[in-house]
Design a protein around this motif. Structure first.
Motif, short mmCIF file in Angstrom:
data_model
loop_
_atom_site.label_atom_id
_atom_site.label_comp_id
_atom_site.label_asym_id
_atom_site.label_seq_id
_atom_site.Cartn_x
_atom_site.Cartn_y
_atom_site.Cartn_z
N TYR A 6 0.84 -1.20 0.00
CA TYR A 6 0.00 0.00 0.00
C TYR A 6 0.87 1.26 0.00
N LEU A 7 1.85 1.30 0.89
CA LEU A 7 2.74 2.46 0.99
C LEU A 7 3.55 2.63 -0.29
N THR A 8 4.14 1.55 -0.75
CA THR A 8 4.99 1.60 -1.95
C THR A 8 4.19 2.10 -3.15
N PHE A 9 2.99 1.56 -3.34
CA PHE A 9 2.16 1.97 -4.47
C PHE A 9 1.81 3.46 -4.39
N ASN A 10 1.34 3.90 -3.24
CA ASN A 10 0.94 5.31 -3.09
C ASN A 10 2.11 6.26 -3.27
N ILE A 11 3.25 5.88 -2.76
CA ILE A 11 4.43 6.75 -2.91
C ILE A 11 4.87 6.81 -4.36
N GLY A 14 2.91 9.16 -6.26
CA GLY A 14 3.03 10.56 -5.83
C GLY A 14 1.90 11.00 -4.91
N ASN A 15 1.22 10.05 -4.30
CA ASN A 15 0.13 10.37 -3.37
C ASN A 15 0.69 10.68 -1.99
N VAL A 16 1.10 11.92 -1.80
CA VAL A 16 1.63 12.33 -0.50
C VAL A 16 0.78 13.47 0.03
N PRO A 17 0.52 13.53 1.30
CA PRO A 17 0.88 12.51 2.30
C PRO A 17 0.05 11.25 2.11
N VAL A 18 0.56 10.13 2.60
CA VAL A 18 -0.15 8.86 2.52
C VAL A 18 -1.05 8.76 3.75
N THR A 19 -2.32 8.48 3.51
CA THR A 19 -3.28 8.40 4.61
C THR A 19 -3.56 6.95 4.98
N CYS A 20 -4.23 6.78 6.08
CA CYS A 20 -4.60 5.47 6.59
C CYS A 20 -5.36 4.69 5.52
N PRO A 21 -5.03 3.43 5.29
CA PRO A 21 -5.71 2.65 4.25
C PRO A 21 -7.13 2.22 4.64
N ASP A 22 -7.50 2.38 5.88
CA ASP A 22 -8.82 1.98 6.34
C ASP A 22 -9.84 3.05 5.96
N GLU A 24 -12.79 3.30 6.71
CA GLU A 24 -13.68 3.61 7.83
C GLU A 24 -12.95 4.37 8.95
N CYS A 25 -11.69 4.70 8.75
CA CYS A 25 -10.89 5.38 9.78
C CYS A 25 -11.53 6.72 10.11
N SER A 26 -11.87 6.90 11.36
CA SER A 26 -12.55 8.12 11.78
C SER A 26 -11.61 9.31 11.89
N SER A 27 -10.32 9.06 12.07
CA SER A 27 -9.38 10.17 12.24
C SER A 27 -8.67 10.54 10.94
N SER A 28 -8.86 9.78 9.88
CA SER A 28 -8.19 10.05 8.59
C SER A 28 -6.71 10.34 8.80
N GLY A 29 -6.08 9.51 9.58
CA GLY A 29 -4.69 9.72 9.96
C GLY A 29 -3.71 9.61 8.80
N LYS A 30 -2.63 10.35 8.91
CA LYS A 30 -1.55 10.28 7.93
C LYS A 30 -0.50 9.31 8.46
N ILE A 31 0.08 8.55 7.54
CA ILE A 31 1.16 7.64 7.90
C ILE A 31 2.40 8.48 8.22
N LEU A 32 3.04 8.23 9.34
CA LEU A 32 4.21 8.99 9.76
C LEU A 32 5.44 8.61 8.94
N VAL A 33 6.37 9.55 8.84
CA VAL A 33 7.62 9.29 8.12
C VAL A 33 8.35 8.10 8.73
N SER A 34 8.37 8.02 10.05
CA SER A 34 9.05 6.91 10.72
C SER A 34 8.39 5.57 10.36
N GLU A 35 7.06 5.58 10.16
CA GLU A 35 6.36 4.36 9.77
C GLU A 35 6.67 3.98 8.33
#
Length: 103
Positions: A6-11, A14-22, A24-35
Motif C-alpha cells: 500500500y505504501l509503496t504503491f501510493n508513494i 506521488g500520493n503524498v501525504p499517505v493516509t490510513c488505508p482503512d 472507515e478510519c474516523s481520524s483520517s490519519g496520515k502515515i508517519l515518516v518513521s512508519e
C-alpha cells in the motif's frame, strides 16, 4: 506485507501525504515518516520525501525550482499581487535568471 505494498504503491504514484488505508478510519490519519521508513524501507522514504518537497514548493507562491538542467535549487522570490504576472528570479546556485511563471 499488505501495508508495505500500500505504501509503496501510493508513494510511487506521488500520493503524498499517505493516509490510513482503512476507509472507515474516523481520524483520517496520515502515515508517519518513521512508519514509512520502517514498513516500506529507505528507497520508498527517499521517494516520499522528494515528492513531499515537490508538493511543498508547488504550493508555495514564493518558491520555484530552478529550471536549469541539473541545478535542483529551490529559489525564493517576492511575487506580485497578480499571480499571473511573473517576476524575474535569480538562482543563487547556477546564476540563471528566469521568469517565475514560465521559467
Amino acid at each position: 506485507m499488505c501495508l508495505h505494498q500500500y505504501l509503496t504503491f501510493n508513494i510511487k504514484e506521488g500520493n503524498v501525504p499517505v493516509t490510513c488505508p482503512d476507509a472507515e478510519c474516523s481520524s483520517s490519519g496520515k502515515i508517519l515518516v518513521s512508519e514509512i521508513k520502517e514498513i516500506a524501507g529507505e528507497d520508498a522514504l527517499f521517494m516520499f520525501e522528494r515528492y513531499k518537497l515537490n508538493l511543498d514548493v508547488d504550493l508555495d507562491p514564493t518558491r520555484v525550482w530552478c529550471p536549469s538542467p541539473g541545478c535542483e535549487t529551490i529559489c525564493s522570490f517576492e511575487p506580485l499581487s497578480d499571480p499571473d504576472i511573473g517576476v524575474s528570479v535569480h538562482c543563487q546556485s547556477c546564476r540563471l535568471k528566469f521568469c517565475s511563471t514560465c521559467n
